[in-house]
Design an enzyme around this catalytic site. Sequence first.
Site, short mmCIF file in Angstrom:
data_model
loop_
_atom_site.label_atom_id
_atom_site.label_comp_id
_atom_site.label_asym_id
_atom_site.label_seq_id
_atom_site.Cartn_x
_atom_site.Cartn_y
_atom_site.Cartn_z
N ARG A 37 -15.32 -1.65 1.49
CA ARG A 37 -15.68 -3.02 1.13
C ARG A 37 -17.13 -3.15 0.67
NH1 ARG A 37 -13.14 -5.84 6.29
NH2 ARG A 37 -10.91 -5.52 5.91
N ARG A 91 -18.49 -9.52 -0.34
CA ARG A 91 -19.29 -10.70 -0.03
C ARG A 91 -20.64 -10.41 0.59
NH1 ARG A 91 -14.81 -14.27 2.97
NH2 ARG A 91 -14.03 -12.18 3.47
N ARG A 115 -17.63 -14.00 -8.23
CA ARG A 115 -16.45 -14.59 -7.62
C ARG A 115 -16.40 -16.10 -7.88
NH1 ARG A 115 -13.52 -13.74 -2.68
NH2 ARG A 115 -12.01 -15.44 -2.53
N ASP A 121 -6.85 -4.55 -4.65
CA ASP A 121 -6.26 -4.92 -3.36
C ASP A 121 -5.04 -4.05 -3.13
OD1 ASP A 121 -6.44 -7.17 -1.20
OD2 ASP A 121 -4.32 -6.97 -1.66
N TYR A 171 3.25 -5.81 5.60
CA TYR A 171 2.99 -7.10 4.95
C TYR A 171 4.25 -7.66 4.29
CZ TYR A 171 -2.09 -6.81 5.49
OH TYR A 171 -3.37 -6.78 6.00
#
Length: 344
Positions: free
Chosen positions: A26, A30, A39, A76, A152
Amino acid sequence: MKLQNDLILRAARGERTERTPVWLMRQAGRVLPEYRKVRARMGGFKELVETPEFACEVTIQPVDILGVDAAIIFSDILVIPEAMGLPYQMIEAKGPWFEKTIQTAADIDALHVAQGEDLRYVLDAIRLTKEGLSGRVPLIGFAGAPWTIFAYMIEGSGSKTFSKAKKFLYTEPTLAHRLLDKITQSTLHYLIAQVNAGADMIQLFDSWAGVLSPVQYREFSHRYIAQICDGLKAACQVPVTVFAKDASFAIRDLAGLKCDTLGLDWTMDIVECRTLTGTGKTLQGNMDPCLLYASDEVIVREAQQMLRAFGPHRHIANLGHGLYPDTEKEKVKLFVDTIKEFRF
């Protein structure tokens, strides 16, 4: 194009390196104000993932800003179920959500085995990123391991227990294997396409390995990861990393995979993992991401202690999981710089 910095590739192959290479899960995200600006222009996470030019931009940002030794393509793991015919949404502050989930044999039959070109936007982002990096550092491609993707697709969202997905393993094992086989084929096609597009290295993320028992893990996860590793080694000549979070119980099994590197989370004992995996695997990790909330002095001390525990060979420095969004950029940079400046 010859790479100017191939430390991470040499470390994965077991070759000698001048220092320990470092990158962060990551790292494009952010923690970087520069990412947040991009973003904001896109309107959403999925829009960013699906727009090659912007995915390329945020992939390269950590190389320029943090000085890491590798880029990892911004994408992703859930692009695979979507390419198979099961779309998802990314809900702000909540995470992924599937309006439809897999419940029956008919649901599985309706899915198709994805091909690499079904995810052209990722491949285009890889090509653009390789051009933008200009050989400075390698580019890592990735995908979710089949069990994690399965979880998922059955559960429909994130979960602490993934009890619906585990229930499916117990009550419908034949159907579970049918779905896992489709996911595995799709993932292998996708990863080979990433390498053909320019990825220098591949990582498989088994994020939910730790919710399975050892017996279930061997049957419903490990065997499919092994198929992907075997397929990649037969088709490509790039290093492969497998990261199975919370799976210390499976370290012996993981050591038998045809992969080059095993990722460790921060709960795994470094010396014990070295002993169990032998000399044939590079280890990656495994600092607790929460260390980066500590003082500068503590970050430097703990990072150096981690490096000494792994030793000078066959180690790729990383966190034991992804960066947390509220981590200060300066703390991340300090961790990276500490790794790069350390010498044995």
